[in-house]
Design a protein around this motif. Structure first.
Motif, PDB file in Angstrom:
ATOM      1  N   ALA A   1       0.828  -1.204   0.000  1.00 22.07           N
ATOM      2  CA  ALA A   1       0.000   0.000   0.000  1.00 22.07           C
ATOM      3  C   ALA A   1       0.864   1.258   0.000  1.00 22.07           C
ATOM      4  CB  ALA A   1      -0.933  -0.011   1.205  1.00 22.07           C
ATOM      5  N   ALA A   2       2.035   1.186   0.646  1.00 18.04           N
ATOM      6  CA  ALA A   2       2.912   2.353   0.733  1.00 18.04           C
ATOM      7  C   ALA A   2       3.519   2.690  -0.613  1.00 18.04           C
ATOM      8  CB  ALA A   2       4.014   2.097   1.752  1.00 18.04           C
ATOM      9  N   LEU A   3       3.649   1.680  -1.474  1.00 13.41           N
ATOM     10  CA  LEU A   3       4.318   1.902  -2.749  1.00 13.41           C
ATOM     11  C   LEU A   3       3.345   2.314  -3.848  1.00 13.41           C
ATOM     12  CD1 LEU A   3       6.759  -1.142  -2.655  1.00 13.41           C
ATOM     13  CD2 LEU A   3       7.361   1.261  -2.402  1.00 13.41           C
ATOM     14  N   SER A   4       2.046   2.367  -3.512  1.00 12.89           N
ATOM     15  CA  SER A   4       1.051   2.654  -4.528  1.00 12.89           C
ATOM     16  C   SER A   4       1.135   4.106  -5.014  1.00 12.89           C
ATOM     17  CB  SER A   4      -0.344   2.374  -3.985  1.00 12.89           C
ATOM     18  OG  SER A   4      -1.296   2.653  -4.968  1.00 12.89           O
ATOM     19  N   ASP A   5       0.726   4.289  -6.273  1.00  9.98           N
ATOM     20  CA  ASP A   5       0.779   5.602  -6.893  1.00  9.98           C
ATOM     21  C   ASP A   5      -0.518   6.381  -6.643  1.00  9.98           C
ATOM     22  OD1 ASP A   5       1.982   7.557  -8.348  1.00  9.98           O
ATOM     23  OD2 ASP A   5       1.309   6.810 -10.297  1.00  9.98           O
ATOM     24  N   THR A   6      -1.531   5.704  -6.095  1.00  4.69           N
ATOM     25  CA  THR A   6      -2.855   6.307  -5.937  1.00  4.69           C
ATOM     26  C   THR A   6      -2.937   7.207  -4.703  1.00  4.69           C
ATOM     27  OG1 THR A   6      -3.452   4.300  -4.777  1.00  4.69           O
ATOM     28  CG2 THR A   6      -4.086   4.452  -7.089  1.00  4.69           C
ATOM     29  N   THR A   7      -3.969   8.043  -4.656  1.00  8.09           N
ATOM     30  CA  THR A   7      -4.133   8.925  -3.494  1.00  8.09           C
ATOM     31  C   THR A   7      -4.955   8.255  -2.394  1.00  8.09           C
ATOM     32  OG1 THR A   7      -6.064   9.856  -4.552  1.00  8.09           O
ATOM     33  CG2 THR A   7      -4.008  11.089  -4.774  1.00  8.09           C
ATOM     34  N   TYR A   8      -5.460   7.067  -2.682  1.00  6.92           N
ATOM     35  CA  TYR A   8      -6.203   6.338  -1.656  1.00  6.92           C
ATOM     36  C   TYR A   8      -5.456   5.032  -1.371  1.00  6.92           C
ATOM     37  CZ  TYR A   8      -7.681   4.150  -5.976  1.00  6.92           C
ATOM     38  OH  TYR A   8      -7.671   3.550  -7.198  1.00  6.92           O
TER      39      TYR A   8
ATOM     40  N   TRP B   1       4.747   8.759  -1.652  1.00  5.52           N
ATOM     41  CA  TRP B   1       4.222   8.853  -0.294  1.00  5.52           C
ATOM     42  C   TRP B   1       5.327   8.891   0.745  1.00  5.52           C
ATOM     43  CZ3 TRP B   1      -0.246  10.811  -0.321  1.00  5.52           C
ATOM     44  CH2 TRP B   1      -1.076  10.586  -1.424  1.00  5.52           C
ATOM     45  N   PHE B   2       6.502   8.371   0.356  1.00  4.08           N
ATOM     46  CA  PHE B   2       7.650   8.483   1.262  1.00  4.08           C
ATOM     47  C   PHE B   2       8.136   9.934   1.292  1.00  4.08           C
ATOM     48  CE2 PHE B   2       7.539   3.969   0.551  1.00  4.08           C
ATOM     49  CZ  PHE B   2       7.859   3.466   1.797  1.00  4.08           C
ATOM     50  N   GLU B   3       8.139  10.567   0.087  1.00  4.36           N
ATOM     51  CA  GLU B   3       8.523  11.986   0.045  1.00  4.36           C
ATOM     52  C   GLU B   3       7.524  12.814   0.846  1.00  4.36           C
ATOM     53  OE1 GLU B   3       8.943  13.373  -4.003  1.00  4.36           O
ATOM     54  OE2 GLU B   3       9.876  11.453  -4.523  1.00  4.36           O
ATOM     55  N   ASN B   4       6.266  12.419   0.721  1.00  2.14           N
ATOM     56  CA  ASN B   4       5.196  13.158   1.385  1.00  2.14           C
ATOM     57  C   ASN B   4       5.411  13.256   2.905  1.00  2.14           C
ATOM     58  OD1 ASN B   4       2.753  14.607   1.219  1.00  2.14           O
ATOM     59  ND2 ASN B   4       1.660  12.838   2.013  1.00  2.14           N
TER      60      ASN B   4
ATOM     61  N   SER C   1       4.668   3.659   8.241  1.00  2.47           N
ATOM     62  CA  SER C   1       4.718   2.314   8.802  1.00  2.47           C
ATOM     63  C   SER C   1       5.897   1.530   8.236  1.00  2.47           C
ATOM     64  CB  SER C   1       3.428   1.561   8.507  1.00  2.47           C
ATOM     65  OG  SER C   1       2.330   2.268   9.009  1.00  2.47           O
ATOM     66  N   VAL C   2       6.120   1.693   6.911  1.00  2.45           N
ATOM     67  CA  VAL C   2       7.232   0.976   6.294  1.00  2.45           C
ATOM     68  C   VAL C   2       8.565   1.473   6.853  1.00  2.45           C
ATOM     69  CG1 VAL C   2       8.446   0.540   4.120  1.00  2.45           C
ATOM     70  CG2 VAL C   2       5.956   0.378   4.226  1.00  2.45           C
ATOM     71  N   LEU C   3       8.676   2.796   7.064  1.00  2.00           N
ATOM     72  CA  LEU C   3       9.904   3.322   7.672  1.00  2.00           C
ATOM     73  C   LEU C   3      10.135   2.670   9.040  1.00  2.00           C
ATOM     74  CD1 LEU C   3      10.106   7.174   7.025  1.00  2.00           C
ATOM     75  CD2 LEU C   3      11.247   5.300   5.840  1.00  2.00           C
ATOM     76  N   LEU C   4       9.061   2.548   9.834  1.00  4.79           N
ATOM     77  CA  LEU C   4       9.181   1.917  11.147  1.00  4.79           C
ATOM     78  C   LEU C   4       9.592   0.448  11.013  1.00  4.79           C
ATOM     79  CD1 LEU C   4       6.165   3.518  13.036  1.00  4.79           C
ATOM     80  CD2 LEU C   4       8.567   3.652  13.716  1.00  4.79           C
TER      81      LEU C   4
ATOM     82  N   PRO D   1       6.794  -9.052  13.739  1.00  3.16           N
ATOM     83  CA  PRO D   1       5.556  -8.307  14.036  1.00  3.16           C
ATOM     84  C   PRO D   1       5.550  -7.753  15.460  1.00  3.16           C
ATOM     85  CG  PRO D   1       5.041 -10.447  13.097  1.00  3.16           C
ATOM     86  CD  PRO D   1       6.509 -10.442  13.350  1.00  3.16           C
ATOM     87  N   LEU D   2       6.152  -8.515  16.373  1.00  2.00           N
ATOM     88  CA  LEU D   2       6.149  -8.096  17.779  1.00  2.00           C
ATOM     89  C   LEU D   2       6.875  -6.767  17.973  1.00  2.00           C
ATOM     90  CD1 LEU D   2       5.090  -9.366  20.382  1.00  2.00           C
ATOM     91  CD2 LEU D   2       7.380 -10.174  20.827  1.00  2.00           C
ATOM     92  N   LEU D   3       7.937  -6.588  17.186  1.00  4.50           N
ATOM     93  CA  LEU D   3       8.714  -5.352  17.318  1.00  4.50           C
ATOM     94  C   LEU D   3       8.120  -4.214  16.477  1.00  4.50           C
ATOM     95  CD1 LEU D   3      12.396  -6.658  17.287  1.00  4.50           C
ATOM     96  CD2 LEU D   3      11.033  -5.963  19.238  1.00  4.50           C
ATOM     97  N   THR D   4       7.141  -4.549  15.657  1.00  2.44           N
ATOM     98  CA  THR D   4       6.469  -3.509  14.881  1.00  2.44           C
ATOM     99  C   THR D   4       5.327  -2.972  15.737  1.00  2.44           C
ATOM    100  OG1 THR D   4       6.968  -4.876  12.971  1.00  2.44           O
ATOM    101  CG2 THR D   4       5.508  -3.024  12.605  1.00  2.44           C
TER     102      THR D   4
END
Lengths: 263, 274
Positions: A31-38, A50-53, A238-241, B99-102
């Protein structure tokens, strides 16, 4: 060791459990890599916009820094007071009262929400203390049990007679601590640091009461953002985390081995 | 001299916990007994309100169901992991730890994408022609339970892998060489020895679900309000701090009661202590 007498159905079930565990995180990545706004999965066209965003939204830039700072400071605080406590509990087990180790588990026992609310009510409002300090101490308390437990575990296999030998040969206590004790529990300290840091970065339940206008942490900002927008920005944060988590796991794996976490 | 040995080292941590946890939490609970309308008024109004009773019962119900599902899934998975060969075992443990650490927010958010009106579950079911129009899965008790199970299964797995690994192999071999079927060995040797771990896991999952905030907030909304979300709402939306403190006190009492009860049970059921 060989795989013994495990019913094929059980193995199939375990495979399903792992799809259940990892699948949702792969969906977030997509979902993070999608080009869409939703938000959508599978992604419609690949893009990193979305990463730049994330870095264009002032609130995110700001809270990422706050979160890193709070996690770092509270972890260091917990280490500075947790290491001596873990040492005392192991070295002077007989001399110290039994309730002391129970006291150090209290932050796990008392619900985080209750702790956060109590710190807000009594420290920030009643005593008019700065909310940042309350947030910092809240996080230090949250991670203290990890520090004491993990470092306690590595102290359990330390032979205290080595330390006594150093002292009887004239080494001053502080020097003994840094040259004899600390190197012996180094991997425990690294593991405790990492677990504490990651716990603090991800905390919601204490932080939710100790943040507000002007002071927020990343997970709280994510919750607030989700209430207003449902776009892939949250997915990319979330992906960054998750990338942070992978890095952390790699470090734990190199210092202790991850099976350590199952002990 | 010996009597005080260790105290200077333990003092800072003791002070931190007492000053920043014990005293504030006690002060919060204390205020619920010192309201102008009498010592128990706020509790009478809590248990007198059918809405709040519903929230309390719902929270207990959701936590019990989550714990039960997590126990079954976690135990079977941990059993397979503990019997897997080395490389596979580490891979599976990594997959459970990740997942636990996420964080909770990320993991609950994943279920928003899956269960939403235009989420992948609805899209898939629509494409397969299994449903005519999207199902409303979000903001239901089921959504909260699925996300909670997702949150806590890794914790259960890790707790139980440790326990199952510590069961001596000799015991299992002795059992089968004395003629027990694998099923009998499992039921009479492995399972009883895993009881303390099952209890620890159940405590972690139950108290975690019972006091959770983010997951019920995101996936349950107003419709599936739980104790944590109710407490936050009372404190930060309606600013009724006495009501929020009362909920806090109820949460503390129930959490500690569960831990004490389970500890007592663990002591009675643990075959190693007999």
């Amino acid at each position: 060791m060989m795989t013994r007498n495990i019913h094929p159905l059980l193995i199939a079930g375990t495979a399903l459990v792992f799809i259940f565990l990892v699948g949702p995180l792969i969906i977030v990545l997509g979902a993070a890599l999608s080009d869409t706004t939703y938000l959508t999965f599978p992604p419609q066209g690949l893009s990193l916009r979305w990463f730049e965003n994330i870095f264009q939204i002032e609130a995110f830039r700001h809270t990422i820094l706050t979160s890193l700072q709070v996690a770092l400071l509270s972890t260091i605080m917990a280490l500075i007071i947790g290491i001596p406590a873990a040492y005392a509990l192991n070295r002077y087990r007989v001399q110290l009262p039994g309730w002391l180790s129970t006291l150090f588990v209290l932050p796990v026992l008392v619900p985080e929400l209750v702790l956060g609310f109590s710190l807000l009510k009594n420290l920030a409002v009643q005593l008019n203390g700065p909310i940042y300090v309350a947030l910092l101490f809240g996080h230090a308390l949250l991670v203290l049990p990890y520090v004491i437990r993990v470092i306690g575990a590595s102290l359990a296999s330390f032979d205290f007679s080595v330390e006594e030998a150093a002292i009887s040969l004239g080494s001053p206590p502080l020097k003994t601590f840094f040259t004899i004790l600390l190197p012996n529990v180094r991997s425990g300290v690294i593991a405790a640091f990492i677990l504490a840091f990651i716990t603090s970065i991800n905390d919601v339940s204490i932080s939710i009461f100790l943040t507000g206008p002007g002071l927020s942490t990343l997970p709280i900002q994510l919750l607030a953002h989700m209430e207003q927008f449902f776009d892939p920005t949250v997915a990319s944060v979330s992906v960054l985390l998750m990338i942070l988590t992978v890095a952390v796991m790699a470090i734990v794996e190199r210092t202790l081995g991850l099976t350590f976490l199952a002990k | 001299m010996k009597r005080f040995a260790g105290w200077p080292l333990a003092a800072p941590a003791t002070l931190l916990v007492v000053v920043f946890l014990v005293l504030p939490v006690l002060a919060t609970i204390w205020t619920t007994f010192t309201t102008p309308s009498g010592p128990f008024a706020t509790y009478l109004s809590f248990f007198g309100s059918s809405f709040r009773r519903t929230v309390l019962l719902r929270t207990i119900q959701v936590s019990l169901v989550t714990t039960a599902i997590a126990l079954v899934i976690g135990f079977l998975t941990a059993y397979v992991i503990s019997r897997a060969p080395g490389w596979l075992k580490s891979t599976l443990i990594i997959a459970a730890v990740f997942p636990l650490l996420t964080g909770v927010v990320v993991r609950s958010f994943a279920w928003l994408i899956i269960l939403g009106k235009n989420g992948i579950l609805n899209t898939t079911l629509l494409n397969l022609g299994l449903i005519g129009e999207p199902l409303s899965m979000l903001y239901t008790q089921g959504a909260v339970i699925v996300a909670m199970v997702y949150l806590f299964v890794p914790l259960m797995i890790l707790t139980l892998v440790g326990v199952l690994e510590s069961i001596p192999d000799d015991l299992i071999q002795a059992s089968s060489s004395l003629g027990a079927t694998p099923r009998a060995t499992f039921m009479q040797v492995t399972l009883p020895l895993a009881v303390p771990g099952l209890i620890v896991g159940a405590v972690l999952v139950f108290t975690g679900s019972f006091t959770s905030y983010a997951t019920p907030q995101l996936l349950g909304g107003e419709q599936v309000m739980m104790m944590g979300t109710l407490m936050y709402q009372q404190a930060m939306v309606t600013f009724d701090w006495v009501a929020a403190s009362t909920i806090a006190a109820v949460m503390v009492v129930i959490t500690i009661a569960i831990v004490a009860l389970m500890n007592a049970m663990a002591r009675r059921l643990n075959p190693m202590t007999v």
